[in-house]
Write a protein that holds these residues in place. Sequence first.
Motif, PDB file in Angstrom:
ATOM      1  N   ARG A 104       0.821  -1.221   0.000  1.00 32.50           N
ATOM      2  CA  ARG A 104       0.000   0.000   0.000  1.00 32.50           C
ATOM      3  C   ARG A 104       0.851   1.266   0.000  1.00 32.50           C
ATOM      4  O   ARG A 104       0.403   2.319  -0.453  1.00 32.50           O
ATOM      5  CB  ARG A 104      -0.918   0.016   1.226  1.00 32.50           C
ATOM      6  N   ALA A 105       2.047   1.169   0.537  1.00 37.84           N
ATOM      7  CA  ALA A 105       2.912   2.344   0.642  1.00 37.84           C
ATOM      8  C   ALA A 105       3.633   2.658  -0.661  1.00 37.84           C
ATOM      9  O   ALA A 105       4.311   3.685  -0.754  1.00 37.84           O
ATOM     10  CB  ALA A 105       3.943   2.131   1.749  1.00 37.84           C
ATOM     11  N   LEU A 106       3.497   1.800  -1.668  1.00 34.02           N
ATOM     12  CA  LEU A 106       4.203   1.986  -2.930  1.00 34.02           C
ATOM     13  C   LEU A 106       3.286   2.618  -3.966  1.00 34.02           C
ATOM     14  O   LEU A 106       2.114   2.248  -4.087  1.00 34.02           O
ATOM     15  CB  LEU A 106       4.707   0.635  -3.448  1.00 34.02           C
ATOM     16  N   VAL A 107       3.839   3.549  -4.729  1.00 28.54           N
ATOM     17  CA  VAL A 107       3.123   4.158  -5.841  1.00 28.54           C
ATOM     18  C   VAL A 107       4.016   4.052  -7.071  1.00 28.54           C
ATOM     19  O   VAL A 107       5.198   4.384  -7.012  1.00 28.54           O
ATOM     20  CB  VAL A 107       2.783   5.639  -5.566  1.00 28.54           C
ATOM     21  N   SER A 108       3.459   3.575  -8.170  1.00 28.24           N
ATOM     22  CA  SER A 108       4.260   3.396  -9.373  1.00 28.24           C
ATOM     23  C   SER A 108       3.395   3.603 -10.602  1.00 28.24           C
ATOM     24  O   SER A 108       2.203   3.271 -10.603  1.00 28.24           O
ATOM     25  CB  SER A 108       4.851   1.976  -9.392  1.00 28.24           C
ATOM     26  N   GLY A 109       4.006   4.176 -11.653  1.00 32.37           N
ATOM     27  CA  GLY A 109       3.291   4.345 -12.906  1.00 32.37           C
ATOM     28  C   GLY A 109       3.106   3.042 -13.650  1.00 32.37           C
ATOM     29  O   GLY A 109       2.343   2.977 -14.620  1.00 32.37           O
ATOM     30  N   ARG A 110       3.814   2.009 -13.222  1.00 32.48           N
ATOM     31  CA  ARG A 110       3.681   0.674 -13.804  1.00 32.48           C
ATOM     32  C   ARG A 110       3.312  -0.290 -12.689  1.00 32.48           C
ATOM     33  O   ARG A 110       3.493   0.020 -11.503  1.00 32.48           O
ATOM     34  CB  ARG A 110       4.990   0.243 -14.473  1.00 32.48           C
ATOM     35  N   PRO A 111       2.825  -1.470 -13.027  1.00 35.18           N
ATOM     36  CA  PRO A 111       2.412  -2.395 -11.967  1.00 35.18           C
ATOM     37  C   PRO A 111       3.572  -2.780 -11.049  1.00 35.18           C
ATOM     38  O   PRO A 111       4.732  -2.828 -11.462  1.00 35.18           O
ATOM     39  CB  PRO A 111       1.904  -3.623 -12.744  1.00 35.18           C
ATOM     40  N   ASP A 211       4.089 -13.514 -21.069  1.00 32.71           N
ATOM     41  CA  ASP A 211       2.975 -13.796 -21.974  1.00 32.71           C
ATOM     42  C   ASP A 211       1.682 -14.005 -21.188  1.00 32.71           C
ATOM     43  O   ASP A 211       0.605 -13.578 -21.626  1.00 32.71           O
ATOM     44  CB  ASP A 211       3.298 -15.032 -22.812  1.00 32.71           C
ATOM     45  N   HIS A 212       1.797 -14.649 -20.031  1.00 35.80           N
ATOM     46  CA  HIS A 212       0.617 -14.857 -19.194  1.00 35.80           C
ATOM     47  C   HIS A 212       0.035 -13.519 -18.739  1.00 35.80           C
ATOM     48  O   HIS A 212      -1.187 -13.313 -18.779  1.00 35.80           O
ATOM     49  CB  HIS A 212       0.980 -15.708 -17.980  1.00 35.80           C
ATOM     50  N   PHE A 213       0.899 -12.583 -18.313  1.00 36.26           N
ATOM     51  CA  PHE A 213       0.414 -11.275 -17.856  1.00 36.26           C
ATOM     52  C   PHE A 213      -0.069 -10.404 -19.027  1.00 36.26           C
ATOM     53  O   PHE A 213      -0.872  -9.495 -18.831  1.00 36.26           O
ATOM     54  CB  PHE A 213       1.500 -10.555 -17.071  1.00 36.26           C
ATOM     55  N   GLY A 214       0.444 -10.679 -20.218  1.00 38.13           N
ATOM     56  CA  GLY A 214      -0.076 -10.073 -21.436  1.00 38.13           C
ATOM     57  C   GLY A 214       0.023  -8.566 -21.492  1.00 38.13           C
ATOM     58  O   GLY A 214       1.065  -7.968 -21.195  1.00 38.13           O
ATOM     59  N   CYS A 215      -1.086  -7.921 -21.847  1.00 39.67           N
ATOM     60  CA  CYS A 215      -1.086  -6.488 -22.115  1.00 39.67           C
ATOM     61  C   CYS A 215      -0.842  -5.648 -20.874  1.00 39.67           C
ATOM     62  O   CYS A 215      -0.700  -4.419 -20.969  1.00 39.67           O
ATOM     63  CB  CYS A 215      -2.391  -6.075 -22.779  1.00 39.67           C
ATOM     64  N   ARG A 216      -0.794  -6.281 -19.711  1.00 35.16           N
ATOM     65  CA  ARG A 216      -0.516  -5.529 -18.483  1.00 35.16           C
ATOM     66  C   ARG A 216       0.957  -5.117 -18.404  1.00 35.16           C
ATOM     67  O   ARG A 216       1.329  -4.336 -17.520  1.00 35.16           O
ATOM     68  CB  ARG A 216      -0.916  -6.349 -17.261  1.00 35.16           C
ATOM     69  N   LEU A 217       1.787  -5.661 -19.299  1.00 31.64           N
ATOM     70  CA  LEU A 217       3.199  -5.339 -19.329  1.00 31.64           C
ATOM     71  C   LEU A 217       3.498  -4.541 -20.603  1.00 31.64           C
ATOM     72  O   LEU A 217       3.093  -4.931 -21.690  1.00 31.64           O
ATOM     73  CB  LEU A 217       4.053  -6.611 -19.319  1.00 31.64           C
ATOM     74  N   VAL A 218       4.234  -3.453 -20.435  1.00 37.06           N
ATOM     75  CA  VAL A 218       4.670  -2.632 -21.558  1.00 37.06           C
ATOM     76  C   VAL A 218       6.185  -2.545 -21.473  1.00 37.06           C
ATOM     77  O   VAL A 218       6.728  -2.176 -20.422  1.00 37.06           O
ATOM     78  CB  VAL A 218       4.061  -1.220 -21.515  1.00 37.06           C
ATOM     79  N   PRO A 219       6.924  -2.888 -22.562  1.00 37.40           N
ATOM     80  CA  PRO A 219       8.385  -2.859 -22.481  1.00 37.40           C
ATOM     81  C   PRO A 219       8.919  -1.523 -21.999  1.00 37.40           C
ATOM     82  O   PRO A 219       8.394  -0.461 -22.355  1.00 37.40           O
ATOM     83  CB  PRO A 219       8.827  -3.153 -23.921  1.00 37.40           C
ATOM     84  N   SER A 220       9.972  -1.593 -21.175  1.00 39.82           N
ATOM     85  CA  SER A 220      10.611  -0.370 -20.672  1.00 39.82           C
ATOM     86  C   SER A 220      11.453   0.255 -21.764  1.00 39.82           C
ATOM     87  O   SER A 220      12.091  -0.431 -22.561  1.00 39.82           O
ATOM     88  CB  SER A 220      11.493  -0.729 -19.467  1.00 39.82           C
ATOM     89  N   ASN A 221      11.459   1.578 -21.835  1.00 37.91           N
ATOM     90  CA  ASN A 221      12.303   2.299 -22.788  1.00 37.91           C
ATOM     91  C   ASN A 221      13.686   2.469 -22.191  1.00 37.91           C
ATOM     92  O   ASN A 221      13.968   3.456 -21.511  1.00 37.91           O
ATOM     93  CB  ASN A 221      11.694   3.657 -23.128  1.00 37.91           C
ATOM     94  N   ARG A 222      14.545   1.502 -22.441  1.00 37.36           N
ATOM     95  CA  ARG A 222      15.881   1.565 -21.838  1.00 37.36           C
ATOM     96  C   ARG A 222      16.862   2.146 -22.829  1.00 37.36           C
ATOM     97  O   ARG A 222      16.723   1.938 -24.016  1.00 37.36           O
ATOM     98  CB  ARG A 222      16.338   0.157 -21.431  1.00 37.36           C
TER      99      ARG A 222
END
Length: 222
Positions: A104-111, A211-222
């Motif tokens: 609960r104490a964590l905030v992130s723009g990604r999951p 693949d299981h998590f699917g569209c919930r993951l977006v590649p990081s711009n490294r």
Amino acid sequence: MSSEVWDPFGTLHGALWIGGGQWAGKSTVARLLATRYGLTAYHYDYHDARAHNDRRIARRARLGEPISDPDPDTVWVNTSPQEMADEILAGFPTRFEWTLDDLRALVSGRPIIAEGWGLRPELVAPIIDSPRRMIVMLPSEEFRRRQLRELPRAATIDHPVSDPDRAQRNRLARDRLVADEAARSARRLGIRVLEVDGSDDAEAVADIVADHFGCRLVPSNR
């Protein structure tokens, strides 16, 4: 599956969860996905062995129970694997509440990606909006034996006991029982169970989980 759980920043309902058995590669996969997709990884075992242990001691004191842990022989040598598993399973709900407090104490723009054997399907299911937000990883027996050969922390009991061999056998039997219960719970709830048998390397297993998590993951711009 999602229910009313206090989630002030939306972190819990947006999280991805990896549960399962000991030595299945959960931490490695979470680290790989965190790097690939710019996620924050939460390692249950790390917190459970530190801040959560302090909370366990405080809880015992509040309940009037002995504060100190039982001697290592009582825990690892003189208790049957089934009794050990039953005790672990009975304690997971309280420990999970402490995990939710951490998250609960964590905030992130990604999951947030949370991994650990204490993230039980029956505890996570009421929070998630889809079974695809969780996966349960279990080691095959062959892969478990390989981990025991290759990981020093898996091969021995890190406690002074009178019979190290028996303590290790008890621990391994306990871990199998706890992992089997996680699989039964996951299948009952429609959550995917992934058996890790060592035929794929860590990167390939991470691909399967991604693949299981699917569209919930977006590649990081490294």
